[in-house]
Write an enzyme that holds these catalytic residues in place. Structure first.
Site, PDB file in Angstrom:
ATOM      1  N   LYS A 125      27.026  14.850  13.321  1.00 45.13           N
ATOM      2  CA  LYS A 125      25.368  13.703  14.359  1.00 45.13           C
ATOM      3  C   LYS A 125      25.891  13.670  14.870  1.00 45.13           C
ATOM      4  CE  LYS A 125      21.494  15.154  14.654  1.00 45.13           C
ATOM      5  NZ  LYS A 125      20.018  16.980  13.763  1.00 45.13           N
ATOM      6  N   ASP A 165      18.676  17.257  20.007  1.00 42.58           N
ATOM      7  CA  ASP A 165      17.837  17.069  18.577  1.00 42.58           C
ATOM      8  C   ASP A 165      16.924  16.030  19.364  1.00 42.58           C
ATOM      9  OD1 ASP A 165      18.121  16.678  15.515  1.00 42.58           O
ATOM     10  OD2 ASP A 165      17.527  14.451  16.318  1.00 42.58           O
TER      11      ASP A 165
HETATM   12  P1  NDP Z   1      11.516  16.740  20.786  1.00 45.50           P
HETATM   13  O1  NDP Z   1      11.944  14.452  20.783  1.00 45.50           O
HETATM   14  O2  NDP Z   1      11.346  17.414  21.513  1.00 45.50           O
HETATM   15  O3  NDP Z   1      10.019  16.113  20.029  1.00 45.50           O
HETATM   16  C1  NDP Z   1      10.408  14.989  18.540  1.00 45.50           C
HETATM   17  C2  NDP Z   1       8.714  14.937  18.743  1.00 45.50           C
HETATM   18  O4  NDP Z   1       8.467  13.816  17.443  1.00 45.50           O
HETATM   19  C3  NDP Z   1       8.022  14.107  20.073  1.00 45.50           C
HETATM   20  O5  NDP Z   1       6.740  14.543  19.956  1.00 45.50           O
HETATM   21  C4  NDP Z   1       8.196  12.163  19.550  1.00 45.50           C
HETATM   22  O6  NDP Z   1       6.556  12.282  20.213  1.00 45.50           O
HETATM   23  C5  NDP Z   1       8.362  12.606  17.559  1.00 45.50           C
HETATM   24  N1  NDP Z   1       8.623  11.418  16.869  1.00 45.50           N
HETATM   25  C6  NDP Z   1      10.209  11.483  17.533  1.00 45.50           C
HETATM   26  N2  NDP Z   1      10.226   9.709  16.878  1.00 45.50           N
HETATM   27  C7  NDP Z   1       9.402   9.727  16.234  1.00 45.50           C
HETATM   28  C8  NDP Z   1       8.984   8.404  15.750  1.00 45.50           C
HETATM   29  N3  NDP Z   1       9.952   7.718  15.239  1.00 45.50           N
HETATM   30  N4  NDP Z   1       7.334   7.922  14.913  1.00 45.50           N
HETATM   31  C9  NDP Z   1       6.564   9.152  15.219  1.00 45.50           C
HETATM   32  N5  NDP Z   1       6.721   9.543  15.857  1.00 45.50           N
HETATM   33  C10 NDP Z   1       7.763  10.190  16.730  1.00 45.50           C
HETATM   34  O7  NDP Z   1      12.663  16.053  19.199  1.00 45.50           O
HETATM   35  P2  NDP Z   1      13.135  17.649  18.536  1.00 45.50           P
HETATM   36  O8  NDP Z   1      11.623  18.212  18.161  1.00 45.50           O
HETATM   37  O9  NDP Z   1      14.336  18.534  18.352  1.00 45.50           O
HETATM   38  O10 NDP Z   1      13.012  17.512  16.418  1.00 45.50           O
HETATM   39  C11 NDP Z   1      12.227  16.615  16.128  1.00 45.50           C
HETATM   40  C12 NDP Z   1      12.750  16.555  14.208  1.00 45.50           C
HETATM   41  O11 NDP Z   1      13.570  18.154  13.749  1.00 45.50           O
HETATM   42  C13 NDP Z   1      13.916  16.111  13.897  1.00 45.50           C
HETATM   43  O12 NDP Z   1      14.024  15.522  13.148  1.00 45.50           O
HETATM   44  C14 NDP Z   1      15.122  16.662  14.525  1.00 45.50           C
HETATM   45  O13 NDP Z   1      16.310  15.781  13.679  1.00 45.50           O
HETATM   46  C15 NDP Z   1      14.583  17.767  14.025  1.00 45.50           C
HETATM   47  N6  NDP Z   1      14.701  19.010  14.330  1.00 45.50           N
HETATM   48  C16 NDP Z   1      16.047  19.354  15.816  1.00 45.50           C
HETATM   49  C17 NDP Z   1      16.204  20.585  15.910  1.00 45.50           C
HETATM   50  C18 NDP Z   1      16.196  21.539  16.920  1.00 45.50           C
HETATM   51  O14 NDP Z   1      17.337  21.907  17.151  1.00 45.50           O
HETATM   52  N7  NDP Z   1      15.901  20.061  18.013  1.00 45.50           N
HETATM   53  C19 NDP Z   1      16.901  21.777  14.546  1.00 45.50           C
HETATM   54  C20 NDP Z   1      16.399  21.279  13.804  1.00 45.50           C
HETATM   55  C21 NDP Z   1      15.537  19.477  12.987  1.00 45.50           C
HETATM   56  P3  NDP Z   1       7.294  10.864  21.230  1.00 45.50           P
HETATM   57  O15 NDP Z   1       7.391  12.250  22.197  1.00 45.50           O
HETATM   58  O16 NDP Z   1       6.164   9.946  21.345  1.00 45.50           O
HETATM   59  O17 NDP Z   1       8.469   9.782  21.299  1.00 45.50           O
HETATM   60  O1  2IT Z   2      19.493  18.962  13.250  1.00 44.66           O
HETATM   61  C1  2IT Z   2      19.190  19.834  13.549  1.00 44.66           C
HETATM   62  O2  2IT Z   2      19.883  21.120  12.779  1.00 44.66           O
HETATM   63  C2  2IT Z   2      19.966  20.194  14.593  1.00 44.66           C
HETATM   64  N1  2IT Z   2      19.656  19.372  15.407  1.00 44.66           N
HETATM   65  C3  2IT Z   2      20.375  21.271  15.918  1.00 44.66           C
HETATM   66  C4  2IT Z   2      22.153  20.858  15.539  1.00 44.66           C
HETATM   67  C5  2IT Z   2      22.539  22.312  16.355  1.00 44.66           C
HETATM   68  O3  2IT Z   2      23.882  21.820  16.858  1.00 44.66           O
HETATM   69  O4  2IT Z   2      21.895  22.953  17.160  1.00 44.66           O
END
Ligand code: NDP
Ligand code: 2IT
Length: 442
Positions: A125, A165
């Site tokens: 990461k 992420d």
């Molecule tokens: P994005 O940046 O697209 O979206 C994040 C969302 O969560 C936004 O709505 C944001 O609000 C909110 N958020 C972020 N930080 C906070 C906080 N401290 N308190 C409250 N709300 C918060 O990220 P992703 O959707 O990609 O990721 C979301 C989660 O999923 C994370 O935990 C990530 O690690 C996990 N994940 C992501 C993957 C991926 O492929 N993208 C794969 C697997 C897991 P705001 O816009 O106001 O900041």
């Molecule tokens: O938390 C996760 O699994 C991710 N942010 C996606 C990682 C990836 O390499 O696609």
């Protein structure tokens, strides 16, 4: 004392400030005692000591120029945690809260998540404490160039393949890939989540959210049920949340509430995903704008969306967002399933409360592995210089999530773990990594 509890004690002493990392390691170590405590060969080869210490942590300065001509300085990291199963793989987080503890927890979890996918992917990461909110497109570009100028030396299609992420979406990956390609002098799949025109895979954008719903669907099916008519609450409104909500509604559920870090919306008629997308993609606008398009909806900055009664809760925002009081409210309101789209969104004591009250709980390592699995599919397409159709990728994703569910269920049966999917997923993920590490020496 046992090997796993000794390890936990050692970590607490060695890294007392790293709360998130300690939460993540505690959950895994407390689950794997059954298979890790009684194997003297593991202790002789210091398997757990090696597993909890990253192979290396790269940290670097990122200086870039903002639109006023002022130079800004951020901290950049890549935690290359473990490459026993394959090259380092995992996302890049851009958020002001990013620090070493958060990236170590995410990198550690990624090892087991990637193992669960069944693909040959190690765990890593990275990211930066850069805040993409309210930055112009030009500032995002300049940050991405500066960040990649350091990171590119440590990446490669067979060494380390970053992805998105929090804060890192298709636009940021595009800018980073452009810089990587120039500096490395090669056009290879060293990043995933790329644009479709230059090596990206169809469904990668949707994959984490879709995969989360596919796994939830498997669980429902196994219990003679379906998503049809279910009420859902989905936290976050980013990449994972948007596509989880979209797929859940497509399959007959109704998403009543979503959130961002400023507040949450309640729409009794079901959240209109197109409206949320317009606000969020790619400019990360505020959910408060939702009411401009849907006046009948409510926008709240107080309380929590977990107070909205629902059958299924999908935390999809960030770590440690679902507390014990939230879990108590969810239970009181009759929630049946909690499935984690985010990484470690639920506090340990909240997980315990949900599980002991009969809520079926799917942990992030399993529930959100569809994202990295589809990154794996992107890597396959890049290596073979081919391009799969949407249906091909989507079918592969559905089948992978179904296999993940079946294998966790079998693990639970083998160890008499009942519906404890946390323990099943951790044991299953660990066993493959442990075997590979033992086979590879020290
Ligand atoms: P994005 O940046 O697209 O979206 C994040 C969302 O969560 C936004 O709505 C944001 O609000 C909110 N958020 C972020 N930080 C906070 C906080 N401290 N308190 C409250 N709300 C918060 O990220 P992703 O959707 O990609 O990721 C979301 C989660 O999923 C994370 O935990 C990530 O690690 C996990 N994940 C992501 C993957 C991926 O492929 N993208 C794969 C697997 C897991 P705001 O816009 O106001 O900041
Ligand atoms: O938390 C996760 O699994 C991710 N942010 C996606 C990682 C990836 O390499 O696609």
């Amino acid at each position: 004392m046992s090997y796993t509890s000794d390890m936990l004690k050692m970590l607490k002493k060695k890294y007392p400030q790293e709360n998130e990392f300690l939460s993540a390691t505690q959950e895994v170590l407390q689950s794997i005692g059954l298979v890790a405590d009684h194997n003297p060969a593991f202790q002789k080869r210091a398997l757990l000591e090696r597993l909890v210490e990253p192979d290396r942590i790269l940290s670097f300065r990122v200086s870039w120029q903002n639109d006023n001509g002022q130079t800004e300085v951020n901290k950049g990291y890549r935690v290359q945690f473990n490459n026993a199963l394959g090259p380092y793989k995992g996302g890049l987080r851009l958020h002001p809260t990013v620090n070493q503890s958060i990236l170590k927890f995410l990198g550690f979890e990624q090892i087991f998540k990637n193992s669960l996918t069944g693909l040959a992917l190690g765990g890593a990461k990275g990211g930066s404490d850069f805040d993409p909110k309210y930055k112009s497109d030009n500032e995002i570009l300049h940050f991405c160039i500066a960040f990649m100028t350091e990171l590119y030396k440590h990446m490669g299609a067979d060494t380390d393949i970053p992805a998105g992420d929090i804060g890192t979406g298709t636009r940021e990956i595009g800018y980073m890939y452009g810089t990587y390609k120039k500096l490395a002098g090669v056009h290879t799949g060293a990043l995933t989540g790329k644009g479709l025109e230059f090596g990206g895979s169809l469904v990668r954008t949707e994959a984490t959210g879709y995969g989360l719903v596919y796994l939830t669907q498997e669980l429902l099916k196994d219990n003679g049920d379906s998503l049809h008519g279910k009420k859902l609450v989905v936290s976050g409104s980013g990449n994972v949340a948007i596509y989880a909500a979209q797929k859940a509604q497509e399959l007959g559920g109704t998403v009543l509430a979503m959130s961002d870090s400023f507040g949450w919306i309640f729409d009794k008629d079901g959240v209109k995903i197109d409206v949320v997308k317009k606000i969020k993609e790619p400019n990360r606008g505020r959910l408060s704008e939702y009411k401009d398009s849907v006046p009948s909806a409510e926008y709240h900055t107080k309380g929590s969306l977990w107070e909205v009664p629902c059958d299924i809760a999908l935390p999809c925002a960030t770590q440690h967002e679902l507390t014990l009081p939230h879990a108590k409210t969810l239970v009181k309101n009759g929630v049946k399933i909690v499935a984690e789209g985010a990484n470690m969104p639920t506090f340990g004591e909240a997980v315990h409360h949900l599980q002991t009250n009969g809520v079926l709980f799917l942990p992030g390592k399993a529930a959100n592995c569809g994202g990295v699995a589809t990154s794996g599919f992107e890597m396959m397409q890049n290596s073979a210089r081919t391009f799969w159709s949407f249906a091909q990728v989507d079918t592969a994703l559905q089948s992978l999530m179904s296999t993940v569910y079946q294998r966790i269920k079998q693990t639970n049966q083998k160890h008499s773990l009942g519906n404890n999917f946390v323990a099943g997923a951790n044991i299953l993920g660990f066993e493959k990594v442990a075997k590979a590490m033992m086979a590879q020496g020290i």
